[in-house]
Scaffold this motif. Structure first.
Motif, PDB file in Angstrom:
ATOM      1  N   PHE A 101      60.746  41.830  21.039  1.00  0.00           N
ATOM      2  CA  PHE A 101      60.701  40.395  20.777  1.00  0.00           C
ATOM      3  C   PHE A 101      61.972  39.927  20.059  1.00  0.00           C
ATOM      4  CE2 PHE A 101      59.781  36.733  18.055  1.00  0.00           C
ATOM      5  CZ  PHE A 101      59.248  35.858  18.978  1.00  0.00           C
ATOM      6  N   ALA A 156      59.768  46.634  15.959  1.00  0.00           N
ATOM      7  CA  ALA A 156      58.765  47.480  16.613  1.00  0.00           C
ATOM      8  C   ALA A 156      58.693  47.256  18.128  1.00  0.00           C
ATOM      9  CB  ALA A 156      57.396  47.231  15.990  1.00  0.00           C
ATOM     10  N   CYS A 157      59.129  46.051  18.596  1.00  0.00           N
ATOM     11  CA  CYS A 157      59.104  45.801  20.040  1.00  0.00           C
ATOM     12  C   CYS A 157      60.364  45.023  20.410  1.00  0.00           C
ATOM     13  CB  CYS A 157      57.831  45.042  20.449  1.00  0.00           C
ATOM     14  SG  CYS A 157      57.812  43.295  19.972  1.00  0.00           S
ATOM     15  N   CYS A 203      53.819  41.834  19.315  1.00  0.00           N
ATOM     16  CA  CYS A 203      53.119  43.124  19.166  1.00  0.00           C
ATOM     17  C   CYS A 203      52.180  43.140  17.951  1.00  0.00           C
ATOM     18  CB  CYS A 203      54.121  44.273  19.080  1.00  0.00           C
ATOM     19  SG  CYS A 203      55.078  44.295  17.541  1.00  0.00           S
ATOM     20  N   CYS A 222      62.087  41.610  16.303  1.00  0.00           N
ATOM     21  CA  CYS A 222      61.083  42.558  15.826  1.00  0.00           C
ATOM     22  C   CYS A 222      61.635  43.967  16.003  1.00  0.00           C
ATOM     23  CB  CYS A 222      59.794  42.389  16.638  1.00  0.00           C
ATOM     24  SG  CYS A 222      58.561  43.670  16.299  1.00  0.00           S
ATOM     25  N   CYS A 263      55.213  39.852  13.876  1.00  0.00           N
ATOM     26  CA  CYS A 263      55.706  39.655  15.247  1.00  0.00           C
ATOM     27  C   CYS A 263      54.617  39.030  16.112  1.00  0.00           C
ATOM     28  CB  CYS A 263      56.142  40.991  15.842  1.00  0.00           C
ATOM     29  SG  CYS A 263      56.542  40.867  17.592  1.00  0.00           S
TER      30      CYS A 263
END
Ligand SMILES: [Zn+2]
Length: 416
Positions: free
Chosen positions: A228, A225-226, A246, A223, A243
């Motif tokens: 993961f 954005a985070c 998040c 991911c 995801c």
């Protein structure tokens, strides 16, 4: 170091067929020499890089309270039969001696370290214990085509911890897992923690530390954005999915290289060797063990894959063989000025190209190929101003002139 003291050479191209970028660049720059597929000599500059990586890792292991040991690479067959590894690990290197005794070359050292530690820890009072080593490891790889990223002989840090309770194990496991991210960051790498299935035997979850690179042999979904990240083989998700952690990012697919791992070994090895300790109630218990690896030589290969351009290697400062590369265009006056720079910055920080017979073009090309972070050009032109020119290999700072009587400025300004 003076270049005339180096017996290694640089090469414009490699005559033979090398498919991996790290092997090509490191060979051309004279950092490594391939003996056979997956087996390399580390030449003087390459060894300095390897040692820099090793010493960063060593400092972190010491800070984690682990004690360094050096265990044998040559193991008797019996200890590998005890754990089942002799018949079940296909990459285990097996050797038969002239007296028909059989041996294994270590691909991991649980078989050595479990008796080593538990024979010295008869009571719960002696635990926890953590030991590590930085040493050669061996794997009988069928394919070894990724340069120093996948060796049949490779340099590795492996740490082992022994605990009396799951709680204490979890505490240490988490500590090491978090510290690994700091270690890789210090080495210039952004590692993603991925959940993977256990080791050769463990059914427990292990974590791998993956660096995104097209040169890698693994595939992960991650991911943006985070943090993961999962390996494709075990994943319940697929690229394009939202995801699961998040909910904001969308999963992407990328190739990656594993640079480290941490394994929860449970009680397997204590049980296999029937080596336990006496708990506070006088009862025999088996230790809960963890194993924590970092591939030192693989990390060097991954750094070479991540840090290069069309001209050659661009080492991060933390692992560079030398911080400064003095590019001198030889005449008597320039040589005296270069000597002054070399003395001011220190022989252990500088690679000084003090050769006589080489063209300017070749000198600059070599400095770019070898990839030291800061190039210091000493020529008639720069000396007309009483100066040397300071150039960043990575473009981190704008090049500048530095007066010969203000050489300290090089150290300060090249850091900003
Ligand atoms: Zn996410």
């Amino acid at each position: 170091m003076k270049r005339t003291e180096l017996f290694t050479r640089t090469e414009k191209s490699i005559g033979r067929d090398i498919v991996s970028k790290n092997a090509e660049l490191l060979t051309r720059a004279g950092y490594v020499d391939q003996l056979m597929a997956g087996v390399y000599t580390y030449m003087p500059l390459g060894l300095r890089v390897l040692r820099n990586i090793e010493n960063i890792v060593r400092r972190h292991m010491n800070e984690l309270g682990s004690s360094e040991v050096l265990m044998p690479a040559l193991h008797p067959k019996a200890i590998w039969e005890t754990t089942g590894g002799w018949d079940n690990i296909d990459v285990l290197f097996k050797i038969k001696s002239r007296t028909n005794n059989e041996y294994a070359l270590g691909q991991s050292e649980e078989e050595v370290v479990t008796p080593l530690v538990m024979n010295r820890a008869p009571s719960y009072k002696h635990l926890p214990v953590s030991v590590y080593q930085i040493h050669w490891k061996y794997r009988d790889e069928l394919r070894a085509k990724s340069g120093i990223m996948r060796g049949r002989e490779f340099f590795m840090k492996d740490m082992y911890s022994f605990h009396t309770s799951q709680e204490d194990f979890d505490r240490y496991y988490q500590l090491v897992k978090n510290d690994y991210l700091n270690i890789f960051a210090e080495l210039g790498l952004t590692a993603k923690v991925t959940e993977a299935s256990g080791g050769s035997f463990s059914e427990k979850v292990s974590y791998e530390f993956e660096v995104l690179t097209d040169a890698g042999e693994d595939v992960v979904y991650y991911c943006e954005a985070c943090d993961f990240c999962v390996e494709d083989e075990i994943a319940k998700v697929k690229p394009g999915d939202d995801c699961p952690r998040c909910g904001k990012g969308v999963l992407k697919e990328a190739k990656s290289a594993e640079v480290g791992n941490v394994f929860d070994l449970g009680q397997k090895y204590g049980k296999d060797f029937d080596l336990g300790y006496i708990d506070e109630h006088g009862k025999k218990q088996f230790p809960i063990m963890g194993c924590y690896g970092i591939g030192i030589s693989r990390v060097m290969g991954v750094i070479a894959e991540k840090y290069h351009d069309e001209k050659g290697l661009v080492w991060p400062e933390s692992v560079a063989p030398y911080r400064y590369h003095i590019v001198m265009l030889p005449d008597e006056q320039n040589r005296a000025a270069a000597q002054k720079v070399y003395d001011a910055l220190g022989a252990d920080n500088c690679l000084w190209d003090d050769r006589d017979e080489v063209s300017a073009g070749e000198r600059f090309a070599d400095a770019d190929l070898m990839g030291c972070p800061v190039q210091i050009v000493v020529s008639r032109k720069t000396l007309e101003e009483g100066s040397v020119e300071v150039v960043s290999r990575s473009g981190k700072f704008d090049k500048f002139m530095c007066k010969l009587d203000e050489l300290n400025m090089i150290v300060e300004r090249s850091q900003s």
